[in-house]
Scaffold this active site. Structure first.
Site, mmCIF file in Angstrom:
data_model
loop_
_atom_site.group_PDB
_atom_site.id
_atom_site.type_symbol
_atom_site.label_atom_id
_atom_site.label_comp_id
_atom_site.label_asym_id
_atom_site.label_seq_id
_atom_site.Cartn_x
_atom_site.Cartn_y
_atom_site.Cartn_z
ATOM 1 N N LYS A 112 -0.354 -11.698 -0.813
ATOM 2 C CA LYS A 112 -0.409 -11.292 0.593
ATOM 3 C C LYS A 112 -0.114 -12.474 1.514
ATOM 4 C CE LYS A 112 -3.611 -7.381 0.320
ATOM 5 N NZ LYS A 112 -4.942 -6.915 0.737
ATOM 6 N N LYS A 193 4.779 1.241 -9.633
ATOM 7 C CA LYS A 193 3.616 2.086 -9.433
ATOM 8 C C LYS A 193 3.690 2.775 -8.069
ATOM 9 C CE LYS A 193 -1.408 1.748 -9.558
ATOM 10 N NZ LYS A 193 -2.564 0.859 -9.518
ATOM 11 N N LYS A 196 0.910 3.077 -1.616
ATOM 12 C CA LYS A 196 0.660 3.596 -0.279
ATOM 13 C C LYS A 196 1.580 2.975 0.753
ATOM 14 C CE LYS A 196 -4.254 4.353 -0.307
ATOM 15 N NZ LYS A 196 -5.540 3.938 0.191
#
Ligand code: TRP
Length: 327
Positions: A112, A193, A196
């Site tokens: 991040k 995967k 979101k």
């Protein structure tokens, strides 16, 4: 006495079938065997900027989704992290026993942080707040996805260090990874995967997608150049569609083979689309009901927060006392 489970997720309306089959369905399933507290962790969400109006709406929306999925407030507490100030309070106490190096080593922090020019302190402290979430409730079991195992290890390390310095205070929680139907992949790219944050059109079917949208996404899912389902030769896109069906319907491998071997991909997609639409229908109906009753939803959260807070206050009191703080 039943063992206690704590788990949590950031508030998001884009809950998709991958989240449902990999995580939230398990939340509903453990309710009978454990005393459960489910957190909506809005203070984790703000470690990256959130539009305030959006965030407060999504907190309620997410609570409604959890209720729609079958989490029963008579059995389990649904709580909002920012409504229980002990999360922030315990997080501070824990930062004071956590070496910075442990936090800088976290892979999620590194990924991040690499995205931003300026890295906020909250992003570094994220795992300490998560440790506080869990340790506050002395949860012995924490169901999470495999991307959270490092955070759980850190939680145990922090708890252990506190216990050594100040005396046995916290339960060391065990990680519980999902067993079946865990990894649903993106429909547009079955090597990744289902996620979101990936908001390109055909990536994920969300729980609130209207039937025609869900159908369209599934009909466009990436497959491969074989004409029909072959359990050996078909590629990851087809395997993913089969997995979605299997997870929703709870069929054995043999039953899946009997049903789908040799089926043309177009027919496979139609079957999967109908299954998904049918399974989402009751969830969406319940979601609408819950969202329409604003006062009822508020009551559920007030009660969940109050139940959580009773436990949290006692844990913080003990921790402060052990550390020699004023209580
Ligand atoms: N970090 C978790 C995630 O992204 C969310 C989370 C916050 C959590 N606090 C928690 C999960 C405590 C389990 C227990 O999925």
């Amino acid at each position: 006495m039943k063992k206690r489970v704590f788990t949590a997720a950031q508030p998001s309306g884009n809950v998709h079938i991958g989240n449902y089959l990999g995580a939230f369905r398990q939340w509903a399933a453990v309710q009978d065997d454990y005393e459960c507290i489910f957190g909506i962790v809005d203070m984790h969400a703000i470690t990256v900027y959130q539009d305030p109006k959006d965030l407060s709406y999504r907190t309620r929306e997410f609570a409604a989704i959890l209720l729609a999925l079958g989490i029963d407030p008579a059995k389990s507490a649904i709580m909002v992290q920012s409504a229980v100030p002990e999360h922030a309070e315990l997080a501070w106490l824990l930062t004071c026993v956590t070496p910075i190096g442990w936090l800088q080593r976290m892979t999620q922090f590194k990924t991040k942080a690499a995205r931003y020019e300026e890295v906020l302190d909250g992003l570094l402290q994220y795992p300490v707040l998560m440790a506080a979430d869990i340790l506050l409730y002395n949860a012995s079991i924490v169901p999470v996805g495999d991307d959270q195992t490092q955070h759980l290890e850190l939680t145990r390390d922090v708890a252990d260090r506190f216990n050594r310095l100040y005396g046995e205070t916290f339960v060391l929680p065990a990680t519980k990874l999902p067993t079946v139907g865990a990894r649903i992949m993106g429909l547009d790219d079955p090597t990744k995967k289902m996620s979101k944050s990936e908001d390109v059109g055909g990536h994920a079917v969300t729980l609130l997608d209207p039937p025609e949208v869900a159908r369209k996404k599934i009909m466009r899912a990436q497959t491969d150049s074989h004409p029909e389902v072959d359990f050996q030769l078909s590629g990851p896109g087809v395997k993913n569609l089969l997995q979605i069906y299997q997870a929703f319907e709870g069929l054995s491998d043999d039953a899946m083979k009997a049903e789908f071997a040799g089926m043309r991909y177009g027919d496979l997609k139609k079957r999967v689309a109908e299954c998904v639409v049918a399974r989402l229908q009751p969830i969406q109906a319940r979601f609408k009901e819950v969202m329409a009753d604003e006062a009822g939803l508020h009551r559920v959260l007030d009660e969940g927060n109050a139940r959580a807070r009773t436990i949290a206050m006692e844990t913080v009191r003990v921790a402060k006392e052990r550390m020699g703080l004023f209580v």
